[in-house]
Design a protein around this motif. Structure first.
Motif, PDB file in Angstrom:
ATOM      1  N   GLY A  65       9.028  -7.395  -4.676  1.00 54.20           N
ATOM      2  CA  GLY A  65       8.836  -6.162  -3.642  1.00 54.20           C
ATOM      3  C   GLY A  65       7.756  -6.033  -3.325  1.00 54.20           C
ATOM      4  O   GLY A  65       7.205  -5.321  -3.752  1.00 54.20           O
ATOM      5  N   HIS A  66       7.479  -5.157  -1.838  1.00 54.30           N
ATOM      6  CA  HIS A  66       6.274  -4.882  -1.854  1.00 54.30           C
ATOM      7  C   HIS A  66       6.045  -3.145  -2.299  1.00 54.30           C
ATOM      8  O   HIS A  66       5.313  -2.019  -2.088  1.00 54.30           O
ATOM      9  N   ARG A  67       6.826  -2.724  -2.591  1.00 54.94           N
ATOM     10  CA  ARG A  67       7.061  -1.320  -3.165  1.00 54.94           C
ATOM     11  C   ARG A  67       6.721  -1.436  -4.520  1.00 54.94           C
ATOM     12  O   ARG A  67       7.032  -0.735  -4.734  1.00 54.94           O
ATOM     13  N   SER A  68       7.385  -2.901  -5.474  1.00 54.65           N
ATOM     14  CA  SER A  68       7.123  -2.594  -7.164  1.00 54.65           C
ATOM     15  C   SER A  68       6.258  -2.659  -6.820  1.00 54.65           C
ATOM     16  O   SER A  68       5.669  -3.413  -7.516  1.00 54.65           O
ATOM     17  N   GLU A  69       5.651  -1.054  -7.626  1.00 53.34           N
ATOM     18  CA  GLU A  69       3.760  -1.060  -7.454  1.00 53.34           C
ATOM     19  C   GLU A  69       3.424  -1.664  -9.021  1.00 53.34           C
ATOM     20  O   GLU A  69       2.400  -1.735  -9.286  1.00 53.34           O
ATOM     21  N   ASN A  70       4.446  -0.419 -10.158  1.00 53.62           N
ATOM     22  CA  ASN A  70       3.989  -1.576 -11.334  1.00 53.62           C
ATOM     23  C   ASN A  70       4.377  -2.781 -11.664  1.00 53.62           C
ATOM     24  O   ASN A  70       3.787  -3.567 -12.277  1.00 53.62           O
ATOM     25  N   ASN A  71       5.060  -4.105 -10.872  1.00 58.82           N
ATOM     26  CA  ASN A  71       5.413  -5.164 -11.176  1.00 58.82           C
ATOM     27  C   ASN A  71       3.900  -5.614 -10.320  1.00 58.82           C
ATOM     28  O   ASN A  71       3.418  -6.390 -10.908  1.00 58.82           O
ATOM     29  N   LEU A  72       2.948  -5.718  -9.221  1.00 57.76           N
ATOM     30  CA  LEU A  72       2.120  -5.805  -8.327  1.00 57.76           C
ATOM     31  C   LEU A  72       0.985  -5.285  -8.954  1.00 57.76           C
ATOM     32  O   LEU A  72       0.101  -6.371  -9.552  1.00 57.76           O
ATOM     33  N   MET A  73       0.732  -4.338 -10.157  1.00 59.26           N
ATOM     34  CA  MET A  73       0.079  -4.165 -10.863  1.00 59.26           C
ATOM     35  C   MET A  73      -0.236  -5.265 -11.996  1.00 59.26           C
ATOM     36  O   MET A  73      -0.980  -5.368 -12.604  1.00 59.26           O
ATOM     37  N   LEU A  74       0.776  -5.245 -12.502  1.00 59.71           N
ATOM     38  CA  LEU A  74       0.930  -6.111 -13.895  1.00 59.71           C
ATOM     39  C   LEU A  74       0.380  -7.240 -13.151  1.00 59.71           C
ATOM     40  O   LEU A  74      -0.070  -8.216 -13.986  1.00 59.71           O
ATOM     41  N   TYR A  75       1.694  -8.316 -12.350  1.00 62.20           N
ATOM     42  CA  TYR A  75       0.391  -8.926 -11.974  1.00 62.20           C
ATOM     43  C   TYR A  75      -0.651  -9.885 -11.834  1.00 62.20           C
ATOM     44  O   TYR A  75      -1.912 -10.390 -12.073  1.00 62.20           O
ATOM     45  N   ARG A  76      -1.017  -8.284 -10.964  1.00 59.38           N
ATOM     46  CA  ARG A  76      -2.059  -8.566 -10.238  1.00 59.38           C
ATOM     47  C   ARG A  76      -3.592  -8.578 -11.947  1.00 59.38           C
ATOM     48  O   ARG A  76      -4.433  -8.867 -12.033  1.00 59.38           O
ATOM     49  N   LYS A  77      -3.500  -7.666 -12.779  1.00 62.10           N
ATOM     50  CA  LYS A  77      -3.970  -7.193 -13.534  1.00 62.10           C
ATOM     51  C   LYS A  77      -3.877  -8.629 -14.997  1.00 62.10           C
ATOM     52  O   LYS A  77      -4.870  -9.180 -15.535  1.00 62.10           O
TER      53      LYS A  77
END
Length: 167
Positions: A122-134
């Motif tokens: 989801g677009h608000r799931s910042e921790n997930n987005l950060m993990l995946y980008r990492k």
């Protein structure tokens, strides 16, 4: 922590623990988006057992307890789809999600047919987005599911070394 976490293939006997963990982990997502009818919260035990039989499901264990899990499949076109990466709230922020992500990528890529990895959150799931980008994933698409939720699809190419190792 005392005990070490081990990652292995899930078995049908793990299905109930995976379902309970999934229900626990997705509470925060449901709260974030104001939607408790999301699929991970309504999925049945039989559906999880079917996923265990049809795809790759890994679990992380702390002793006998399943504390994390991830699922994946490979499409005929070589796209490995990773989903439902979950880590028990008390185990988050210790690198376990990243370890599990790498483990499922390795397992899915072992046959050598994977060209790309893809997942969504989801677009608000910042921790997930950060993990995946990492871990090298970049946003490639968005899809508005409702006025409160937009899914962000992220992808990355398989390592060329993965092709060579399987040749």
């Amino acid at each position: 922590m005392g005990m070490s976490v081990t990652i292995s293939a899930a078995t049908e006997q793990d299905a109930e623990q995976i379902l309970k963990l999934q229900y626990l982990c997705y509470q925060s997502e449901a709260e974030l988006y104001g939607d408790y009818s999301i699929e991970p919260l309504t999925q049945s035990l039989d559906s999880i057992k079917a996923e265990l039989a049809a795809g790759t499901v890994l679990v992380a264990r702390l002793g006998p307890e399943v504390v994390a899990s991830v699922r994946g499949t490979v499409d005929p076109d070589g796209t490995a789809r990773i989903n439902k990466l979950i880590v028990h709230p008390r185990m988050q922020r210790h690198g376990l999600g990243g370890r599990l992500l790498l483990a499922v990528e390795e397992r899915l890529g072992a046959a050598g047919a994977v060209k790309h990895y893809q997942l969504f959150t989801g677009h608000r799931s910042e921790n997930n987005l950060m993990l995946y980008r990492k871990h090298g994933y970049v946003p490639v698409a968005t899809e508005a599911v409702s006025d409160r939720l937009t899914l962000v699809t992220l992808a990355k190419d398989a390592e060329p070394a993965a092709y060579a190792a399987s040749a």
